[in-house]
Design a protein around this motif. Structure first.
Motif, short mmCIF file in Angstrom:
data_model
loop_
_atom_site.label_atom_id
_atom_site.label_comp_id
_atom_site.label_asym_id
_atom_site.label_seq_id
_atom_site.Cartn_x
_atom_site.Cartn_y
_atom_site.Cartn_z
N THR A 7 -11.00 -88.38 -44.58
CA THR A 7 -12.18 -87.56 -44.33
C THR A 7 -13.41 -88.41 -44.61
O THR A 7 -13.59 -88.87 -45.74
CB THR A 7 -12.18 -86.31 -45.23
N PRO A 8 -14.26 -88.64 -43.60
CA PRO A 8 -15.46 -89.45 -43.82
C PRO A 8 -16.41 -88.75 -44.79
O PRO A 8 -16.38 -87.53 -44.93
CB PRO A 8 -16.08 -89.55 -42.43
N PRO A 9 -17.26 -89.53 -45.45
CA PRO A 9 -18.25 -88.93 -46.36
C PRO A 9 -19.09 -87.88 -45.63
O PRO A 9 -19.40 -88.03 -44.45
CB PRO A 9 -19.12 -90.12 -46.79
N ASP A 10 -19.42 -86.82 -46.32
CA ASP A 10 -20.26 -85.74 -45.81
C ASP A 10 -19.65 -84.99 -44.64
O ASP A 10 -20.36 -84.42 -43.82
CB ASP A 10 -21.66 -86.26 -45.43
N HIS A 11 -18.33 -84.97 -44.52
CA HIS A 11 -17.62 -84.20 -43.50
C HIS A 11 -16.75 -83.14 -44.18
O HIS A 11 -16.27 -83.36 -45.29
CB HIS A 11 -16.73 -85.11 -42.64
N ILE A 12 -16.55 -82.03 -43.50
CA ILE A 12 -15.73 -80.94 -44.02
C ILE A 12 -14.69 -80.57 -42.97
O ILE A 12 -15.03 -80.46 -41.78
CB ILE A 12 -16.60 -79.71 -44.35
N ASN A 13 -13.43 -80.37 -43.40
CA ASN A 13 -12.34 -80.02 -42.48
C ASN A 13 -12.31 -80.98 -41.28
O ASN A 13 -12.24 -80.56 -40.12
CB ASN A 13 -12.49 -78.57 -42.00
#
Length: 103
Positions: A7-13
């Motif tokens: 999961t990349p930084p500042d990403h959700i789901n």
């Protein structure tokens, strides 16, 4: 989380997996739906450009001269165009593949 994904930084789901880095200049791209026992060409062929194959569903079998390479879902493989090759579905289901021609 799926294996090999992050999961990349500042990403959700959101799950991402890098499939390739610099492979050269992109000539064109296409999507292929390969049915059971489908693929081709029936005779292995060569050409000057390379193919970057990305399997998004199913599994592809690439014949490279005497060698066989299996590309699983969510994986990529760069085929040198100067090596005799053809690509086939390798599962009892439809295979969906992105093909990018590069030099």
């Amino acid at each position: 989380m799926r294996e090999g994904f992050m999961t990349p930084p500042d990403h959700i789901n959101f799950e991402a997996k890098k499939l390739f880095t610099n492979v050269g200049e992109i000539i064109d791209g296409s999507i292929a739906y390969i049915n059971l026992k489908g693929g081709g060409p029936t005779e292995q062929h060569t050409h000057e450009h390379n193919h970057l194959f990305i399997v998004v569903k199913g599994e592809a079998k690439v014949l490279l001269g005497e060698e066989t390479v299996i590309i699983h879902q969510d994986e990529s493989f760069l085929v040198k165009g100067t090596i005799p090759h053809s690509v086939w579905s390798n599962r009892e289901e439809e295979t969906v593949m992105i093909g990018i021609s590069v030099r």
